[in-house]
Design a protein around this motif. Sequence first.
Motif, PDB file in Angstrom:
ATOM      1  N   UNK A 284       0.694  -1.258  -0.040  1.00 15.95           N
ATOM      2  CA  UNK A 284      -0.049   0.014  -0.147  1.00 15.95           C
ATOM      3  C   UNK A 284       0.695   1.293   0.060  1.00 15.95           C
ATOM      4  N   UNK A 285       2.218   1.111  -0.129  1.00 17.35           N
ATOM      5  CA  UNK A 285       2.926   2.170  -0.028  1.00 17.35           C
ATOM      6  C   UNK A 285       3.139   3.224  -1.190  1.00 17.35           C
ATOM      7  N   UNK A 286       3.242   4.427  -1.380  1.00 17.43           N
ATOM      8  CA  UNK A 286       3.408   5.269  -2.517  1.00 17.43           C
ATOM      9  C   UNK A 286       4.783   5.362  -2.864  1.00 17.43           C
ATOM     10  N   UNK A 287       5.844   4.901  -1.994  1.00 19.92           N
ATOM     11  CA  UNK A 287       6.962   4.700  -2.169  1.00 19.92           C
ATOM     12  C   UNK A 287       8.051   6.021  -1.728  1.00 19.92           C
ATOM     13  N   UNK A 288       9.073   6.193  -2.209  1.00 17.62           N
ATOM     14  CA  UNK A 288      10.092   7.194  -1.834  1.00 17.62           C
ATOM     15  C   UNK A 288      10.153   8.384  -2.782  1.00 17.62           C
ATOM     16  N   UNK A 289      10.488   9.237  -2.409  1.00 15.23           N
ATOM     17  CA  UNK A 289      10.681  10.681  -3.138  1.00 15.23           C
ATOM     18  C   UNK A 289      11.766  10.351  -4.146  1.00 15.23           C
ATOM     19  N   UNK A 290      11.707  10.586  -5.518  1.00 17.95           N
ATOM     20  CA  UNK A 290      12.888  10.587  -6.282  1.00 17.95           C
ATOM     21  C   UNK A 290      13.917  11.723  -5.947  1.00 17.95           C
ATOM     22  N   UNK A 291      15.126  11.541  -6.918  1.00 18.87           N
ATOM     23  CA  UNK A 291      16.134  12.568  -6.805  1.00 18.87           C
ATOM     24  C   UNK A 291      15.508  14.059  -6.882  1.00 18.87           C
ATOM     25  N   UNK A 292      16.090  14.910  -6.050  1.00 16.52           N
ATOM     26  CA  UNK A 292      15.552  16.297  -6.296  1.00 16.52           C
ATOM     27  C   UNK A 292      14.285  16.582  -5.652  1.00 16.52           C
ATOM     28  N   UNK A 293      13.469  15.709  -5.204  1.00 15.26           N
ATOM     29  CA  UNK A 293      12.258  15.979  -4.448  1.00 15.26           C
ATOM     30  C   UNK A 293      12.132  15.840  -2.787  1.00 15.26           C
ATOM     31  N   UNK A 294      11.331  16.721  -2.170  1.00 13.06           N
ATOM     32  CA  UNK A 294      11.381  16.775  -0.808  1.00 13.06           C
ATOM     33  C   UNK A 294       9.979  16.421  -0.420  1.00 13.06           C
ATOM     34  N   UNK A 295       9.737  15.827   0.650  1.00 14.89           N
ATOM     35  CA  UNK A 295       8.350  15.240   1.020  1.00 14.89           C
ATOM     36  C   UNK A 295       8.365  15.868   2.608  1.00 14.89           C
ATOM     37  N   UNK A 296       7.460  16.717   2.969  1.00 14.35           N
ATOM     38  CA  UNK A 296       7.056  17.323   4.448  1.00 14.35           C
ATOM     39  C   UNK A 296       5.721  16.999   4.841  1.00 14.35           C
ATOM     40  N   UNK A 297       5.481  16.288   5.921  1.00 15.07           N
ATOM     41  CA  UNK A 297       4.353  15.906   6.286  1.00 15.07           C
ATOM     42  C   UNK A 297       3.919  17.106   7.376  1.00 15.07           C
ATOM     43  N   UNK A 298       3.108  17.962   6.930  1.00 13.54           N
ATOM     44  CA  UNK A 298       2.581  19.286   7.895  1.00 13.54           C
ATOM     45  C   UNK A 298       1.193  19.035   8.248  1.00 13.54           C
ATOM     46  N   UNK A 299       0.978  18.837   9.645  1.00 10.83           N
ATOM     47  CA  UNK A 299      -0.532  18.793  10.304  1.00 10.83           C
ATOM     48  C   UNK A 299      -1.220  17.675   9.455  1.00 10.83           C
ATOM     49  N   UNK A 300      -0.358  16.623   9.250  1.00 12.39           N
ATOM     50  CA  UNK A 300      -0.994  15.522   8.706  1.00 12.39           C
ATOM     51  C   UNK A 300      -1.127  15.316   7.190  1.00 12.39           C
ATOM     52  N   UNK A 301      -0.769  16.374   6.640  1.00 11.25           N
ATOM     53  CA  UNK A 301      -0.977  16.644   5.023  1.00 11.25           C
ATOM     54  C   UNK A 301       0.506  16.680   4.584  1.00 11.25           C
ATOM     55  N   UNK A 302       0.554  16.155   2.983  1.00 12.47           N
ATOM     56  CA  UNK A 302       1.643  15.711   2.292  1.00 12.47           C
ATOM     57  C   UNK A 302       2.093  16.977   1.759  1.00 12.47           C
ATOM     58  N   UNK A 303       3.309  17.756   1.932  1.00 16.23           N
ATOM     59  CA  UNK A 303       3.539  18.980   1.035  1.00 16.23           C
ATOM     60  C   UNK A 303       4.940  18.418   0.482  1.00 16.23           C
TER      61      UNK A 303
END
Length: 496
Positions: A336-355
């Motif tokens: 069920x995973x969406x995987x990992x960010x590719x090169x040059x992409x950054x993910x933050x979880x802010x108040x439960x939401x994906x940025x």
Amino acid sequence: MDALFIASTMARRGLLTPGDPVRVARQFGALGRWGFGLAGELRQAAARSPRRIAVIDDERQVTYAELLDRSARLAAALPVRAGDRVGLLCRNSARMLGAMIGVATRGADVVLINTGLSGHQLDQVVQGQGLAALIHDDEFADRIAGVPHRIGGTQVDELIEATPAGLTVPPERPGRTIVLTSGTTGVPKGARRPTPGGFSPLCSVIDRIPLRAGERIMIAAPLFHTWGYAGMQIALALRATIVLRRRFDPAGLVADLGEHRVTALVAVPVMLQNLMDVSTAYRGLRVAAVSGSALPGGLATRFMDRYGDVLYNLYGSTEASWVSIATPADLREAPTTAGRPPHGTRIRIVDGQIHVSNGMLFEGYTGQDTAGRTEVCTGDLGHLDDEGRLYVDGRADDMIVSGGENIFPAEVEDLLAALPQVREVAVVGVPDDDWGQRLAAHLVLRPGERLDAEAVREHVRRHLARFCVPRDVLFLDELPRNATGKVLKRDLPRNS
């Protein structure tokens, strides 16, 4: 570091293979003059591999040299100016691809229109986007009004034949692409796609999804959809042979994969679900890359058990391009995973939401100025595990509150989708006088299977909290979907 990543990725994917020095010089010269947009990518492919088959569709096959000639002559014939917006209302075909590139060659902006829009929505798009012209398949002629120039598919061919020479000079202003949002909640908005500034965006994707130069790629996802459009961009950059069909047919697609020796498939998840209903399978795929909606529970494992460990799932949005990519290894370990960010992409979880931040964030909706944007919120709720893998918990606006408890319908959907009798499922919140909201589950069963409402409730009761048990359980022949396969939850019946 970025230069090293680009060079190593391009080498691994066959983009740095030595070739005829003259053709290689023309290839990079085309990118230097025309840039990395559609017009430039076609020209670099035609310069390096002019006789390679570029597109195979229901009517014809064309080489890269022929596709370049047709698109350049159409660009010269179009009754628009640089900076105008030109709508494209077409099904997947070589004609659509040539028209898209022709508009960009002219310096006009392409507006990709969903073929599933109602007549009313289409009128709103025409007016809202200020279209100067609209290129359309002949089948849609009676649905179009209010456009200064309407050009049907037959007329496109006639214009090309009547124009002796095509444009050979880049426009003062490069043509852009505007992709419409899915419109599942109302009138679609136009999102301006950025033009890649170099090889980095391509390498970020093909580093994780191992597509190679010269690949034979079936793009089953609609080209007007963000993922189909991205697949087309990647295919041009790789000088691939692209196989297109106007309509998706599961059995026909399996046959096409074998007939054309396809090695990669670009699709949306519901297409894989339909492929699982076909009695035969094609084992020649190296890559099956999907995006556009969540993978239903258990589908990743079932698909790979049948087609091999070739499934890659890209999670993204019209606004963010890509967020993360799940490889076959990720999906085997955590389906069920969406995987990992590719090169040059950054993910933050802010108040439960994906940025997310990356180099291909959209440039804003048409009519809005969003210069300087460095991060977007996808509107999805999510979390990361200890391995850095992303999980999408559902849309922020899908979360319901029942009796003071927060419930994510996606969790219940995944649980019910794993039942062997269930083909597909959608869970939504509906108003409730006592609890504020309650869950309603809509299920489509596999042919010949039986399941009753209480068995569904008992299954949820055994595995999730009591407030996750759906009070309403409805059995449908099919779920309402848009042209890209996304479930239209607003169109689900609301009573049991």
